[in-house]
Every structure is written in structure tokens, then in C-alpha cells.
Design a protein around this motif. Sequence first.
Motif, PDB file in Angstrom:
ATOM      1  N   GLY A   1       8.163  -3.341   8.652  1.00  0.00           N
ATOM      2  CA  GLY A   1       8.372  -2.864   7.684  1.00  0.00           C
ATOM      3  C   GLY A   1       8.042  -3.315   6.518  1.00  0.00           C
ATOM      4  N   VAL A   2       6.748  -1.497   6.471  1.00  0.00           N
ATOM      5  CA  VAL A   2       6.215  -0.505   5.558  1.00  0.00           C
ATOM      6  C   VAL A   2       6.915   0.656   5.320  1.00  0.00           C
ATOM      7  N   ASN A   3       6.879   0.295   3.599  1.00  0.00           N
ATOM      8  CA  ASN A   3       7.273   1.733   3.291  1.00  0.00           C
ATOM      9  C   ASN A   3       6.574   2.668   3.172  1.00  0.00           C
ATOM     10  N   PHE A   4       7.393   4.005   3.528  1.00  0.00           N
ATOM     11  CA  PHE A   4       6.263   5.265   3.650  1.00  0.00           C
ATOM     12  C   PHE A   4       7.051   6.523   3.344  1.00  0.00           C
ATOM     13  N   THR A   5       6.832   7.293   2.710  1.00  0.00           N
ATOM     14  CA  THR A   5       6.544   8.550   2.606  1.00  0.00           C
ATOM     15  C   THR A   5       6.562   9.544   3.328  1.00  0.00           C
ATOM     16  N   GLU A   6       7.474  10.422   4.025  1.00  0.00           N
ATOM     17  CA  GLU A   6       7.406  11.431   4.525  1.00  0.00           C
ATOM     18  C   GLU A   6       7.249  12.927   4.934  1.00  0.00           C
TER      19      GLU A   6
ATOM     20  N   VAL B   1      -1.834   9.140   4.962  1.00  0.00           N
ATOM     21  CA  VAL B   1      -2.867   8.647   4.274  1.00  0.00           C
ATOM     22  C   VAL B   1      -2.265   7.206   3.147  1.00  0.00           C
ATOM     23  N   ILE B   2      -3.230   6.820   3.536  1.00  0.00           N
ATOM     24  CA  ILE B   2      -2.439   5.086   2.428  1.00  0.00           C
ATOM     25  C   ILE B   2      -4.254   4.663   1.912  1.00  0.00           C
ATOM     26  N   ASP B   3      -3.335   5.084   0.794  1.00  0.00           N
ATOM     27  CA  ASP B   3      -3.781   4.040  -1.050  1.00  0.00           C
ATOM     28  C   ASP B   3      -4.408   5.493  -1.468  1.00  0.00           C
ATOM     29  N   LYS B   4      -3.711   6.372  -0.896  1.00  0.00           N
ATOM     30  CA  LYS B   4      -4.445   8.502  -1.599  1.00  0.00           C
ATOM     31  C   LYS B   4      -6.020   8.383  -1.191  1.00  0.00           C
ATOM     32  N   LYS B   5      -6.674   7.912  -0.346  1.00  0.00           N
ATOM     33  CA  LYS B   5      -8.335   8.060   0.591  1.00  0.00           C
ATOM     34  C   LYS B   5      -8.434   7.737   1.430  1.00  0.00           C
ATOM     35  N   ASP B   6      -7.351   6.532   2.451  1.00  0.00           N
ATOM     36  CA  ASP B   6      -7.723   5.991   3.624  1.00  0.00           C
ATOM     37  C   ASP B   6      -7.135   7.153   5.216  1.00  0.00           C
ATOM     38  N   VAL B   7      -8.053   7.921   5.575  1.00  0.00           N
ATOM     39  CA  VAL B   7      -6.833   9.015   6.844  1.00  0.00           C
ATOM     40  C   VAL B   7      -6.754   8.613   8.154  1.00  0.00           C
ATOM     41  N   VAL B   8      -5.969   8.620   8.471  1.00  0.00           N
ATOM     42  CA  VAL B   8      -5.692   8.997  10.189  1.00  0.00           C
ATOM     43  C   VAL B   8      -5.407   9.658  10.711  1.00  0.00           C
ATOM     44  N   ILE B   9      -5.727  10.464  11.329  1.00  0.00           N
ATOM     45  CA  ILE B   9      -4.624  11.461  12.150  1.00  0.00           C
ATOM     46  C   ILE B   9      -5.092  11.059  13.474  1.00  0.00           C
ATOM     47  N   GLY B  10      -3.770  11.774  13.512  1.00  0.00           N
ATOM     48  CA  GLY B  10      -2.717  11.026  15.250  1.00  0.00           C
ATOM     49  C   GLY B  10      -1.762   9.246  14.828  1.00  0.00           C
ATOM     50  N   PHE B  11      -1.770   8.627  16.264  1.00  0.00           N
ATOM     51  CA  PHE B  11      -1.028   7.500  16.100  1.00  0.00           C
ATOM     52  C   PHE B  11      -1.733   6.583  16.391  1.00  0.00           C
ATOM     53  N   ASN B  12      -3.023   6.093  15.941  1.00  0.00           N
ATOM     54  CA  ASN B  12      -3.506   4.508  16.607  1.00  0.00           C
ATOM     55  C   ASN B  12      -3.087   3.609  15.736  1.00  0.00           C
ATOM     56  N   GLN B  13      -2.647   3.060  16.496  1.00  0.00           N
ATOM     57  CA  GLN B  13      -2.371   1.473  15.724  1.00  0.00           C
ATOM     58  C   GLN B  13      -3.569   0.606  15.787  1.00  0.00           C
ATOM     59  N   LYS B  14      -4.291   1.074  16.258  1.00  0.00           N
ATOM     60  CA  LYS B  14      -5.324   0.052  15.759  1.00  0.00           C
ATOM     61  C   LYS B  14      -5.964   0.160  13.718  1.00  0.00           C
ATOM     62  N   ALA B  15      -6.257   1.698  14.401  1.00  0.00           N
ATOM     63  CA  ALA B  15      -6.745   1.659  13.181  1.00  0.00           C
ATOM     64  C   ALA B  15      -5.395   1.519  11.616  1.00  0.00           C
TER      65      ALA B  15
ATOM     66  N   LYS C   1       1.139  -1.037  -0.278  1.00  0.00           N
ATOM     67  CA  LYS C   1       0.133   0.109   0.676  1.00  0.00           C
ATOM     68  C   LYS C   1       0.417   1.107  -0.020  1.00  0.00           C
ATOM     69  N   THR C   2       0.281   2.098  -0.568  1.00  0.00           N
ATOM     70  CA  THR C   2       0.895   3.618  -0.561  1.00  0.00           C
ATOM     71  C   THR C   2       0.871   4.303   0.862  1.00  0.00           C
ATOM     72  N   VAL C   3       1.560   4.383   1.703  1.00  0.00           N
ATOM     73  CA  VAL C   3       1.407   5.213   2.753  1.00  0.00           C
ATOM     74  C   VAL C   3       2.525   6.374   2.629  1.00  0.00           C
ATOM     75  N   GLU C   4       1.366   8.020   3.137  1.00  0.00           N
ATOM     76  CA  GLU C   4       2.225   9.390   3.435  1.00  0.00           C
ATOM     77  C   GLU C   4       2.249   9.624   4.429  1.00  0.00           C
ATOM     78  N   ILE C   5       3.415   9.512   5.494  1.00  0.00           N
ATOM     79  CA  ILE C   5       3.249  10.908   6.738  1.00  0.00           C
ATOM     80  C   ILE C   5       3.162  12.384   6.686  1.00  0.00           C
ATOM     81  N   TYR C   6       2.008  12.651   6.944  1.00  0.00           N
ATOM     82  CA  TYR C   6       2.767  14.152   7.061  1.00  0.00           C
ATOM     83  C   TYR C   6       3.044  15.084   8.557  1.00  0.00           C
ATOM     84  N   SER C   7       4.308  15.093   8.991  1.00  0.00           N
ATOM     85  CA  SER C   7       4.578  14.827  10.346  1.00  0.00           C
ATOM     86  C   SER C   7       5.214  16.243  10.485  1.00  0.00           C
ATOM     87  N   THR C   8       5.839  16.659  12.036  1.00  0.00           N
ATOM     88  CA  THR C   8       7.017  17.632  12.131  1.00  0.00           C
ATOM     89  C   THR C   8       8.465  17.188  12.781  1.00  0.00           C
ATOM     90  N   ALA C   9       9.462  17.631  12.876  1.00  0.00           N
ATOM     91  CA  ALA C   9      10.387  16.883  13.374  1.00  0.00           C
ATOM     92  C   ALA C   9       9.826  17.249  14.583  1.00  0.00           C
TER      93      ALA C   9
END
Length: 81
Positions: A29-34, A60-74, A5-13
Amino acid sequence: MNTNKTVEIYSTATCHFCQMAKEFFKEQGVNFTEYNVGTDTAKRAEMVEITGQMGVPVIVIDKKDVVIGFNQKALNQLLTA
């Protein structure tokens, strides 16, 4: 887990939950773009357009699913679906 899946994370340092999310992806082992929205104003504007707020992390996962915050279960559910 190693997903294709395509994983993108918007973050701050300085965001603790952002660091936790990135560590989780690495451990699984999940590749992501930060995107560092602390320095990248275009990506910051994109994140606000997606979520309507400034809180990080935004994942953002696969350009459609959005998770705000770190929700490991989701994230587990979305990455293994």
C-alpha cells in the motif's frame, strides 16, 4: 504498511527487479512515483548523478535514502522508520 513517505523509483520497462519492487510497494500500500529511465533522458541523468551508475532499480525515499536494486529488507526498514 501504508506509509506517508515519498517514494520514487527509477526503472526500465524490461527490468525484472524493478517489477518486483513495484509489486512490493503495491502489496504494501505504498504510493510511489515511477521514472522510466529507458525513455526519460533527464531522469536517467538525474539517477546517474545520484548513484554514479546505470543500474536499476534505484529507489529514493524522502529525497535522502537511496536503495540500489530490490532489497526488500532495506526497504522495509526505511519505510517503517
